[in-house]
Design a protein around this motif. Structure first.
Motif, PDB file in Angstrom:
ATOM      1  N   UNK A  66       0.839  -1.189   0.000  1.00  0.00           N
ATOM      2  CA  UNK A  66       0.000   0.000   0.000  1.00  0.00           C
ATOM      3  C   UNK A  66       0.881   1.249   0.000  1.00  0.00           C
ATOM      4  N   UNK A  67       0.481   2.260  -0.805  1.00  0.00           N
ATOM      5  CA  UNK A  67       1.172   3.539  -0.708  1.00  0.00           C
ATOM      6  C   UNK A  67       0.417   4.438   0.252  1.00  0.00           C
ATOM      7  N   UNK A  68       0.789   5.716   0.332  1.00  0.00           N
ATOM      8  CA  UNK A  68       0.176   6.614   1.320  1.00  0.00           C
ATOM      9  C   UNK A  68      -1.286   6.894   1.044  1.00  0.00           C
ATOM     10  N   UNK A  69      -1.758   6.608  -0.161  1.00  0.00           N
ATOM     11  CA  UNK A  69      -3.158   6.842  -0.505  1.00  0.00           C
ATOM     12  C   UNK A  69      -4.017   5.611  -0.271  1.00  0.00           C
ATOM     13  N   UNK A  70      -3.408   4.527   0.231  1.00  0.00           N
ATOM     14  CA  UNK A  70      -4.169   3.320   0.477  1.00  0.00           C
ATOM     15  C   UNK A  70      -4.349   2.461  -0.755  1.00  0.00           C
ATOM     16  N   UNK A  71      -3.629   2.780  -1.848  1.00  0.00           N
ATOM     17  CA  UNK A  71      -3.749   2.030  -3.088  1.00  0.00           C
ATOM     18  C   UNK A  71      -2.558   1.079  -3.187  1.00  0.00           C
ATOM     19  N   UNK A  72      -2.772  -0.211  -3.497  1.00  0.00           N
ATOM     20  CA  UNK A  72      -1.651  -1.142  -3.647  1.00  0.00           C
ATOM     21  C   UNK A  72      -0.667  -0.634  -4.699  1.00  0.00           C
ATOM     22  N   UNK A  73       0.629  -0.858  -4.455  1.00  0.00           N
ATOM     23  CA  UNK A  73       1.651  -0.319  -5.354  1.00  0.00           C
ATOM     24  C   UNK A  73       1.549  -0.911  -6.755  1.00  0.00           C
ATOM     25  N   UNK A  74       0.962  -2.097  -6.903  1.00  0.00           N
ATOM     26  CA  UNK A  74       0.826  -2.711  -8.218  1.00  0.00           C
ATOM     27  C   UNK A  74      -0.543  -2.464  -8.838  1.00  0.00           C
ATOM     28  N   UNK A  75      -1.332  -1.599  -8.232  1.00  0.00           N
ATOM     29  CA  UNK A  75      -2.678  -1.329  -8.721  1.00  0.00           C
ATOM     30  C   UNK A  75      -2.629  -0.433  -9.959  1.00  0.00           C
ATOM     31  N   UNK A  76      -3.517  -0.657 -10.930  1.00  0.00           N
ATOM     32  CA  UNK A  76      -3.578   0.223 -12.112  1.00  0.00           C
ATOM     33  C   UNK A  76      -4.059   1.627 -11.761  1.00  0.00           C
ATOM     34  N   UNK A  77      -4.578   1.803 -10.554  1.00  0.00           N
ATOM     35  CA  UNK A  77      -5.039   3.129 -10.133  1.00  0.00           C
ATOM     36  C   UNK A  77      -3.918   4.008  -9.606  1.00  0.00           C
ATOM     37  N   UNK A  78      -2.768   3.413  -9.306  1.00  0.00           N
ATOM     38  CA  UNK A  78      -1.721   4.154  -8.608  1.00  0.00           C
ATOM     39  C   UNK A  78      -1.152   5.309  -9.436  1.00  0.00           C
ATOM     40  N   UNK A 130     -14.883  -1.604  -8.257  1.00  0.00           N
ATOM     41  CA  UNK A 130     -15.655  -0.987  -7.170  1.00  0.00           C
ATOM     42  C   UNK A 130     -15.256   0.475  -6.927  1.00  0.00           C
ATOM     43  N   UNK A 131     -13.950   0.772  -7.053  1.00  0.00           N
ATOM     44  CA  UNK A 131     -13.498   2.144  -6.856  1.00  0.00           C
ATOM     45  C   UNK A 131     -14.103   3.073  -7.903  1.00  0.00           C
ATOM     46  N   UNK A 132     -14.165   2.609  -9.152  1.00  0.00           N
ATOM     47  CA  UNK A 132     -14.752   3.427 -10.215  1.00  0.00           C
ATOM     48  C   UNK A 132     -16.226   3.700  -9.938  1.00  0.00           C
ATOM     49  N   UNK A 136     -14.911   0.316  10.843  1.00  0.00           N
ATOM     50  CA  UNK A 136     -15.523  -0.941  11.283  1.00  0.00           C
ATOM     51  C   UNK A 136     -16.417  -1.532  10.202  1.00  0.00           C
ATOM     52  N   UNK A 137     -17.196  -0.676   9.508  1.00  0.00           N
ATOM     53  CA  UNK A 137     -18.199  -1.161   8.569  1.00  0.00           C
ATOM     54  C   UNK A 137     -17.631  -1.552   7.212  1.00  0.00           C
ATOM     55  N   UNK A 138     -16.597  -0.831   6.739  1.00  0.00           N
ATOM     56  CA  UNK A 138     -16.072  -1.084   5.394  1.00  0.00           C
ATOM     57  C   UNK A 138     -15.555  -2.503   5.199  1.00  0.00           C
ATOM     58  N   UNK A 139     -14.771  -3.073   6.134  1.00  0.00           N
ATOM     59  CA  UNK A 139     -14.289  -4.450   5.925  1.00  0.00           C
ATOM     60  C   UNK A 139     -15.414  -5.486   5.899  1.00  0.00           C
ATOM     61  N   UNK A 140     -16.528  -5.164   6.527  1.00  0.00           N
ATOM     62  CA  UNK A 140     -17.637  -6.117   6.607  1.00  0.00           C
ATOM     63  C   UNK A 140     -18.608  -5.953   5.441  1.00  0.00           C
ATOM     64  N   UNK A 141     -18.978  -4.704   5.154  1.00  0.00           N
ATOM     65  CA  UNK A 141     -20.026  -4.446   4.164  1.00  0.00           C
ATOM     66  C   UNK A 141     -19.511  -3.830   2.861  1.00  0.00           C
ATOM     67  N   UNK A 142     -18.219  -3.580   2.761  1.00  0.00           N
ATOM     68  CA  UNK A 142     -17.668  -3.028   1.532  1.00  0.00           C
ATOM     69  C   UNK A 142     -18.131  -1.599   1.288  1.00  0.00           C
ATOM     70  N   UNK A 143     -18.478  -1.312   0.023  1.00  0.00           N
ATOM     71  CA  UNK A 143     -18.893   0.049  -0.336  1.00  0.00           C
ATOM     72  C   UNK A 143     -20.145   0.480   0.417  1.00  0.00           C
ATOM     73  N   UNK A 144     -21.037  -0.442   0.692  1.00  0.00           N
ATOM     74  CA  UNK A 144     -22.253  -0.094   1.436  1.00  0.00           C
ATOM     75  C   UNK A 144     -21.895   0.458   2.816  1.00  0.00           C
ATOM     76  N   UNK A 202     -10.389   3.418   1.572  1.00  0.00           N
ATOM     77  CA  UNK A 202     -10.995   2.103   1.791  1.00  0.00           C
ATOM     78  C   UNK A 202     -11.712   1.608   0.539  1.00  0.00           C
ATOM     79  N   UNK A 203     -12.296   2.533  -0.220  1.00  0.00           N
ATOM     80  CA  UNK A 203     -12.941   2.130  -1.475  1.00  0.00           C
ATOM     81  C   UNK A 203     -11.906   1.646  -2.477  1.00  0.00           C
ATOM     82  N   UNK A 204     -10.723   2.285  -2.497  1.00  0.00           N
ATOM     83  CA  UNK A 204      -9.660   1.881  -3.417  1.00  0.00           C
ATOM     84  C   UNK A 204      -9.190   0.459  -3.144  1.00  0.00           C
ATOM     85  N   UNK A 205      -9.250   0.048  -1.884  1.00  0.00           N
ATOM     86  CA  UNK A 205      -8.812  -1.301  -1.533  1.00  0.00           C
ATOM     87  C   UNK A 205      -9.785  -2.379  -2.002  1.00  0.00           C
ATOM     88  N   UNK A 206     -10.977  -1.957  -2.427  1.00  0.00           N
ATOM     89  CA  UNK A 206     -11.947  -2.913  -2.956  1.00  0.00           C
ATOM     90  C   UNK A 206     -11.598  -3.338  -4.375  1.00  0.00           C
TER      91      UNK A 206
END
Length: 299
Positions: free
Chosen positions: A1-13, A117-119, A251-259, A109-113
């Motif tokens: 993960x970088x400082x923005x919470x996006x994995x370093x190998x993510x196409x969003x980085x 899902x981030x889009x 607390x809610x994001x890891x359980x319910x995702x974007x919702x 947290x949305x980026x980690x989905x």
């Protein structure tokens, strides 16, 4: 993960880093422009900021026009006024940081989905923010009008204005909610043609549309705070609301995702409204003068 919470190998980085770099370049004129816009609001001049377009260009235009109204660099500096300005500015900076923290947390947290899902989340978030900010115009008008009546000691008119602005804000929020419920599916095509992304975005219609009345009241209450210079309460209440909402999202994001993220943002706006209504109801601080006539009548 970088400082923005996006994995370093993510196409969003890489796109995210490019966007932040450009935003950093535009930060100085944005700060200048926002300060100038606030001054124009004090003069009840909402036309001049509307005419200015661009980042560095808008800062130059606003400073140029503002120089016609006030002396930008005064040879006589009042230390007391500067201190009061810095205190109010510091409180508002703290308040803004509280908002930025929860919005950044939600985005992280949305980026980690994942990219899809981030889009979908970004479509919902941008529509949610853009439409909500339409009611900011009501807040700005209420702020300027309330400040004028409050400074003249016309507390009866100030009190009536508070009622009317809240009512107009609520009506506008309901109208925006209905509009989004009916048009969000069609509107989403403007952002993407990817069916998976659109499916995720449309699943957030309850968040985007249903929260608009609450959002409208939240922005209107912000304007009322500023109209009576209730900066201290505005800042401290926002920090508290931000902390509670951030914990909920974590607390809610890891359980319910974007919702879970969307529920946390809705909670954030709801708590802002609750804090504002509570403040008005306590009739304390600068609001004591606004309700003084009613208290005298009841006595």
């Amino acid at each position: 993960m970088n400082t923005m919470g996006i994995p370093v190998d993510s196409p969003m980085r890489i796109p995210a880093e490019q966007f932040l770099t450009l935003r950093a370049f535009g930060a100085p004129p944005i700060v200048i422009a926002l300060a100038a816009q606030g001054t124009f609001r004090g003069f009840k001049d909402t036309k001049t900021p509307l005419y200015a377009v661009g980042k560095y260009l808008i800062a130059f235009i606003l400073l140029w026009k503002l120089n016609e109204k006030v002396l930008l660099v005064s040879p006589n500096i009042d230390g007391g006024r500067v201190a009061r300005y810095l205190k109010s500015g510091g409180l508002l900076i703290g308040r803004t940081l509280a908002v930025l923290v929860i919005m950044t947390l939600a985005t992280s947290l949305a980026a980690r989905e994942g990219p899809i899902p981030m889009a979908g989340h970004q479509i919902c978030l941008q529509v949610w923010l853009a439409v909500s900010l339409l009611t900011d115009a009501i807040a700005l008008a209420g702020q300027a009008l309330l400040a004028g009546r409050y400074s003249r000691g016309d507390y009866g008119q100030a009190r009536q204005l508070v009622y009317k602005v809240l009512l107009v804000g609520l009506i506008a929020g309901v109208a925006l909610a209905v509009t989004l419920f009916l048009g969000f599916v069609s509107l989403s095509y403007l952002f993407s043609t990817d069916l998976e992304v659109l499916q995720i975005a449309r699943s957030g219609i309850l968040f985007v549309a249903g929260s608009q009345p609450i959002n409208a009241l939240a922005f209107v209450l912000d304007g009322l705070y500023y109209g009576v210079s209730d900066f201290e309460y505005a800042a401290y209440s926002m920090v508290l609301v931000g902390i509670v909402s951030s914990v909920f999202i974590l607390v809610a994001a890891p359980v319910f995702g974007l919702a879970g993220i969307w529920a946390g943002l809705f909670l954030f706006m709801t708590l802002r409204v609750a804090a504002g209504i509570w403040r008005l109801g306590t009739k304390s601080g600068p609001w004591k003068l606004v309700w003084s006539e009613i208290e005298q009548e009841n006595a």
